[in-house]
Design a protein around this motif. Structure first.
Motif, PDB file in Angstrom:
ATOM      1  N   SER A   1       0.690  -1.346  -0.157  1.00 44.22           N
ATOM      2  CA  SER A   1      -0.156  -0.339  -0.626  1.00 44.22           C
ATOM      3  C   SER A   1       0.695   1.312   0.333  1.00 44.22           C
ATOM      4  N   PRO A   2       0.707   2.000  -0.960  1.00 46.03           N
ATOM      5  CA  PRO A   2       1.033   3.206  -0.643  1.00 46.03           C
ATOM      6  C   PRO A   2       1.198   4.635   0.599  1.00 46.03           C
ATOM      7  N   ARG A   3       0.337   3.832   1.614  1.00 50.00           N
ATOM      8  CA  ARG A   3       0.077   4.206   2.638  1.00 50.00           C
ATOM      9  C   ARG A   3       1.426   3.923   3.332  1.00 50.00           C
ATOM     10  N   VAL A   4       1.761   2.761   3.594  1.00 46.83           N
ATOM     11  CA  VAL A   4       3.690   1.928   3.768  1.00 46.83           C
ATOM     12  C   VAL A   4       4.251   3.408   3.976  1.00 46.83           C
ATOM     13  N   ALA A   5       4.640   3.838   2.243  1.00 41.13           N
ATOM     14  CA  ALA A   5       5.967   4.234   2.231  1.00 41.13           C
ATOM     15  C   ALA A   5       6.155   5.742   3.469  1.00 41.13           C
ATOM     16  N   THR A  24       0.409 -13.877   7.249  1.00 35.95           N
ATOM     17  CA  THR A  24       1.841 -13.497   6.916  1.00 35.95           C
ATOM     18  C   THR A  24       1.389 -11.932   6.272  1.00 35.95           C
ATOM     19  N   PHE A  25       2.564 -10.665   6.281  1.00 31.03           N
ATOM     20  CA  PHE A  25       2.747  -9.240   5.320  1.00 31.03           C
ATOM     21  C   PHE A  25       3.080  -9.451   4.011  1.00 31.03           C
ATOM     22  N   SER A  26       3.957 -11.115   4.181  1.00 26.04           N
ATOM     23  CA  SER A  26       4.191 -10.834   3.229  1.00 26.04           C
ATOM     24  C   SER A  26       3.776 -11.166   1.846  1.00 26.04           C
ATOM     25  N   LYS A  27       3.248 -12.015   1.704  1.00 26.46           N
ATOM     26  CA  LYS A  27       2.003 -12.297   0.443  1.00 26.46           C
ATOM     27  C   LYS A  27       1.140 -11.014  -0.398  1.00 26.46           C
ATOM     28  N   ALA A  28       0.259 -11.110   0.226  1.00 31.62           N
ATOM     29  CA  ALA A  28      -1.119 -10.426  -0.396  1.00 31.62           C
ATOM     30  C   ALA A  28      -1.021  -8.852  -0.130  1.00 31.62           C
ATOM     31  N   TYR A  29      -0.522  -8.808   1.363  1.00 31.34           N
ATOM     32  CA  TYR A  29      -0.058  -7.491   1.804  1.00 31.34           C
ATOM     33  C   TYR A  29       1.459  -6.993   1.414  1.00 31.34           C
ATOM     34  N   LEU A  89       4.570  -6.676   1.811  1.00 31.69           N
ATOM     35  CA  LEU A  89       5.628  -6.810   2.955  1.00 31.69           C
ATOM     36  C   LEU A  89       6.875  -7.747   2.956  1.00 31.69           C
ATOM     37  N   ALA A  90       7.310  -8.373   1.746  1.00 33.87           N
ATOM     38  CA  ALA A  90       7.807  -9.203   1.734  1.00 33.87           C
ATOM     39  C   ALA A  90       9.465  -8.643   2.621  1.00 33.87           C
ATOM     40  N   GLY A  91       9.936  -7.935   2.278  1.00 30.83           N
ATOM     41  CA  GLY A  91      11.232  -7.562   2.629  1.00 30.83           C
ATOM     42  C   GLY A  91      10.987  -7.068   3.496  1.00 30.83           C
ATOM     43  N   LEU A  92      10.140  -6.479   4.181  1.00 32.11           N
ATOM     44  CA  LEU A  92       9.915  -5.985   5.987  1.00 32.11           C
ATOM     45  C   LEU A  92      10.244  -7.458   7.320  1.00 32.11           C
ATOM     46  N   ARG A  93       9.739  -8.744   6.817  1.00 28.33           N
ATOM     47  CA  ARG A  93       9.620  -9.811   7.289  1.00 28.33           C
ATOM     48  C   ARG A  93       8.832  -9.780   8.472  1.00 28.33           C
ATOM     49  N   LEU A 115      10.615  -0.581  11.985  1.00 28.02           N
ATOM     50  CA  LEU A 115       9.830  -0.272  10.205  1.00 28.02           C
ATOM     51  C   LEU A 115       9.386  -1.628  10.282  1.00 28.02           C
ATOM     52  N   ALA A 116       8.812  -2.229  10.308  1.00 24.00           N
ATOM     53  CA  ALA A 116       8.325  -4.088  10.026  1.00 24.00           C
ATOM     54  C   ALA A 116       6.644  -3.583  10.911  1.00 24.00           C
ATOM     55  N   GLN A 117       7.569  -3.060  11.736  1.00 25.06           N
ATOM     56  CA  GLN A 117       5.502  -3.282  12.690  1.00 25.06           C
ATOM     57  C   GLN A 117       4.856  -1.900  12.358  1.00 25.06           C
ATOM     58  N   VAL A 118       5.331  -0.919  11.899  1.00 27.18           N
ATOM     59  CA  VAL A 118       4.826   0.577  11.507  1.00 27.18           C
ATOM     60  C   VAL A 118       4.546   0.453  10.545  1.00 27.18           C
ATOM     61  N   ALA A 119       5.130  -0.779   9.345  1.00 27.84           N
ATOM     62  CA  ALA A 119       3.935  -1.215   7.590  1.00 27.84           C
ATOM     63  C   ALA A 119       2.940  -1.330   7.976  1.00 27.84           C
ATOM     64  N   ALA A 120       3.333  -3.053   8.860  1.00 27.39           N
ATOM     65  CA  ALA A 120       2.293  -3.265   9.288  1.00 27.39           C
ATOM     66  C   ALA A 120       1.345  -3.239   9.426  1.00 27.39           C
TER      67      ALA A 120
END
Ligand SMILES: *Cc1c(COP(=O)(O)O)cnc(C)c1O
Length: 372
Positions: A50-54, A225-230, A232-236, A262-267
């Motif tokens: 999501s653009p909201r993540v950045a 996981t947040f890695s697939k549909a969301y 965010l695979a790079g953030l683990r 970063l991962a917490q905020v992004a998720a």
């Protein structure tokens, strides 16, 4: 007992995790610019996060000199809210893979066994082996998990059942009633890890009510996981939910500070953008249909996918993957899973899917000329 080798046998025998190849590696090998490479090998979201993540990462005053908040309070609260579960049901991990490993640490030890299906996600055997336990691998001739067969494979020393639904690398799905029948019959001292890495892609009518199942079965833990549909695979970052007893064991086993700020905020930001998730799921459905039609036209057998990838029988998966690489396309050969004639192809953008189908047609000359 005295020892004579640096590592216990089960550690010395560990194989490497074989990931999809990176864009940079393939670009270097085939001599193409990075932007000409399409990676369709690791089931990532071609639309990105999501653009909201950045935006959220930019806004957050992240101080990298500080340890992350070990309790992940904002993410736990957002997940509790999204799922409608209490916070003490939740555990957040550095990718759900870390939680698949944590459950093995929790339940297994030498002398104990885990049960899972043939053609399961490679993290299952790996997690079992790392803790020195035994695996009972249940035959799956049609490449769909058979929960009744998992139940039948349970022995006196079984402490854990792994079941990914939908599965990877198969992409196939077994109906909720069959999984439920297994849960109802399993002894309560056997823990079930239900891996729902692809649940966001399920049609609403297919998706089980995993929260209701966890409410009913204290021995069930569901990993997502947040890695697939969301995207965010790079953030683990991934999570699991279970009743408080089981969830609390997993929180204690999980490595401290495993999930970065970063991962917490992004998720959290990803959870706040359900429209992006819906767009991603819709684009994936269109992409699957596009790939399915193209594969049919090429006469290639493929499994019905409930995920963001499709498993395709191309005759020689390794050879076809290498040929596709020369076209700048990375797919995943699955010989390591005991499926040497297949490749796993992740759904890409519309343009990437079209490119893949064209390259695949060119990579299969023997079939196209009708060799019987
Ligand atoms: C991708 C995947 C995961 C988890 O990935 P993480 O990036 O570690 O969260 C878990 N299970 C299956 C079946 C997967 O395909």
């Amino acid at each position: 007992m005295s020892i004579s080798s640096p590592f216990p046998d089960h550690i010395a025998a560990l194989g490497p995790y074989v990931p999809g190849q990176s864009i940079a590696t393939v670009a270097r090998r085939v001599g193409l610019p990075l932007e000409d490479i399409a990676k369709l090998a690791s089931n990532e979201n071609p639309l990105g996060a999501s653009p909201r993540v950045a935006e959220a990462l930019q806004r957050a005053a992240l101080d990298l000199s500080r340890y992350p908040d070990n309790d992940c309070p904002d993410l736990m609260a957002a997940l509790a809210d999204a799922l409608g579960v209490p916070m003490d049901w939740l555990v957040v991990g550095a990718g759900s893979e870390s939680l698949l490993a944590a459950i093995a640490t929790a339940c297994l030890a030498p002398g104990r066994s885990a049960v899972y299906s043939q053609y399961s996600f490679q993290a299952f055997p790996n997690a079992v082996q790392r803790v020195g336990a035994t695996s009972h691998v249940v035959a799956s001739p049609d490449l769909v998990v058979d929960p009744a067969a998992l139940l039948a494979a349970v022995t006196e020393d079984t402490a854990l059942v792994y079941l990914a639904n939908p599965g990877n690398p198969t992409g196939t799905y077994v109906g909720a009633h069959e999984v439920l029948a297994m849960l109802e019959r399993l002894p309560a001292h056997i823990t079930v890890l239900l891996d729902e890495a692809y649940c966001e892609f399920l049609a609403p009518a297919d998706a089980p009510d995993a929260v209701a199942w966890v409410r009913r079965f204290p021995n069930l833990v569901v990993a997502r996981t947040f890695s697939k549909a969301y995207g965010l695979a790079g953030l683990r970052v991934g999570y699991a939910f279970a009743q408080p007893g089981l969830a609390s064991v997993l929180r204690r086993i999980r490595a401290p500070f495993a999930v970065t700020d970063l991962a917490q905020v992004a998720a959290v930001a990803a959870l706040q953008d359900p429209e992006h998730l819906a767009r991603s799921v819709a684009a994936n459905a269109a992409g699957l249909a596009h790939l399915g039609q193209g594969l049919d036209a090429l006469g290639l057998r493929h499994l019905p996918s409930h995920t963001n990838f499709v498993l395709v029988d191309v005759g020689d998966g390794g050879a076809v993957a290498r040929t596709l690489e020369t076209h700048g396309l990375i797919v995943r050969p699955v010989g390591g899973y005991g499926l040497p004639s297949w490749v796993r192809i992740s759904v890409g953008t519309r343009a990437e899917n079209a490119r893949l189908l064209a390259a695949l047609a060119a990579a299969l000359p023997a079939r196209r000329t009708g060799v019987a």
